[in-house]
Write a protein that holds these residues in place. Sequence first.
Motif: not given
Length: 412
Positions: A121, A124-125, A176-177, A179-181, A183-184, A268, A272
Motif C-alpha cells: 500500500e 502504491i501511494q 494505481l488508483k 489498486e489503492l481502492r 487496499v482501501e 495519496a 492511511t
Amino acid sequence: MLYEMKEQEESFLLVGIQTNDSEKTEESLDELGELVYTAKATVKGRLVQRREAIHPATYVGKGKILELKELLWETEATGIVCDDELSAIQLRNLEQELDCKVIDRTLLILDIFAARATSSEGKIQVELAQLKYRASHLTGLGRTMSRLGGGIGTRGPGEKKLETDRRIIRDRISRLKAELREVEGHRELLRTQRKSSSLKVAALVGYTSAGKSSMLNVLTNAEILEDDMLFSTLDTTTRVLELDKKQKVLLTDTVGFINKLPHNLVEAFKGTLEEAKYADIIIHVVDASNPQMDSQMYVVYETLRQLGVEGKPVITVFNKQDRIEEKRNFKDFQADYSVLTSTKTGQGLEELKEDLAAIIRNDQIYIERLYAFSEAGKIQLIRKNGQLLEEEYLPEGIAIKAYVTKEIYGKL
C-alpha cells in the motif's frame, strides 16, 4: 589492475525565499537540511533571498542566480534544493542557468517516501504521488532525468523512462488508483471488524520524528523501526494496548506530518492518514525538546483540520522530557489532557494509560445488576464489550458492577 569504484555522494545548496518572517525561513531551511540528510546526501551551504514574492520564472532573482553559480563552484555542490515546490518553468529555467541538478522540497520528500515505503500500500501511494508530480512537471524534469543517472529524485517510478508521454502516466495513475481502492476496501473491512470488537481506537499523530513509533513500541512491544531521521515509518501499525487488567484499547501509528507537506502526498496517503479520522481518541505526540515545538503543533492541528479530524478527545503527549534541561510548564489548550512523557525513562506512560482509561470510561455507563443464573450470557457480553469490575455469586443469582458501552447497554 583493480580500481575501486566509489559512488559520488550527492551534495546540495539549500535555497529559500523570505517573504516576511526571517526566523521562519531559517527554521524551514533547517528542516530542509534534515530532509537532505535523511535522503543520504549532504548540505554544502544555503542561500536566502528576501523578496515580496517568489520569482515566477526562476524562483530567485537574476542576481541570486549569479551568487548561486559562484557558490556551486566554491563548494563543489552537485545541485540545489529549493524550499518550495517549483513549477515546470522554474525547474527548467534554473537547470539551464545553473547547469546542475535542481530539485524542490516536494520532490525531496517524495524521494524519501519512495525509499522508506515497505508495504504494497505504501509503495502504491508513493508511486501515485510521484507520478502526479511528474505529470505536472514533465517539461521541467526531462533534462534532469536524461542527464543525471540516479540519485535523489529518481527513485521509485523515476527509474522508469520519464520520456514517456502524459497518456502513459495517466494510464498508470488510473491503474494505481484502482489498486489503492482495493487496499482501501480491505482497510475499511478491518475498521468494521475493529468496531464489532467494541475496542476503542486511539491514533498516534504528530510531527515527523516526535517519537510516535517509539511510543507505540514501548507501550505495546510493536518492534517497528524508530530512529531520529524524518519519516522513519510510513506504514500504519495497529497493536492492542492493555490499560489495566480489564481494559484494552487499539493503538494505531500514522505517518508523521511536516511543514509544506506536498498536496499530492496528502491525497495519496489519505487512506492511511484517515486512521486518525476514524479513531475514537487522538494522541498528539509532541517533541517537547524541539525549539520549533509550537509551530510543529500548529502544522499538526492544521493537517488534522484538512482531513476533517475534529470533535474527538485529544491527549497531547509532550515527549522527550529526558532531553529537557530546564523544567517548564507544558500545556496544550486545544487538548483534553496533557501528559509529560519520555519513552527512554518511562516517565508519564502510566499517566497516559490512566487518561486513556478515563476517556473510555466517560463514554461508558456504570451499572450494578443482579442476574439470574440463566442470564449468565449477559455477563459474557459485558466481559467482551465492557469492563467487569466486580462479580459475586449469590444464592439468588450473580451480582455484578461494571462499565458498559452505550451500544450494549440496551441489551442488558
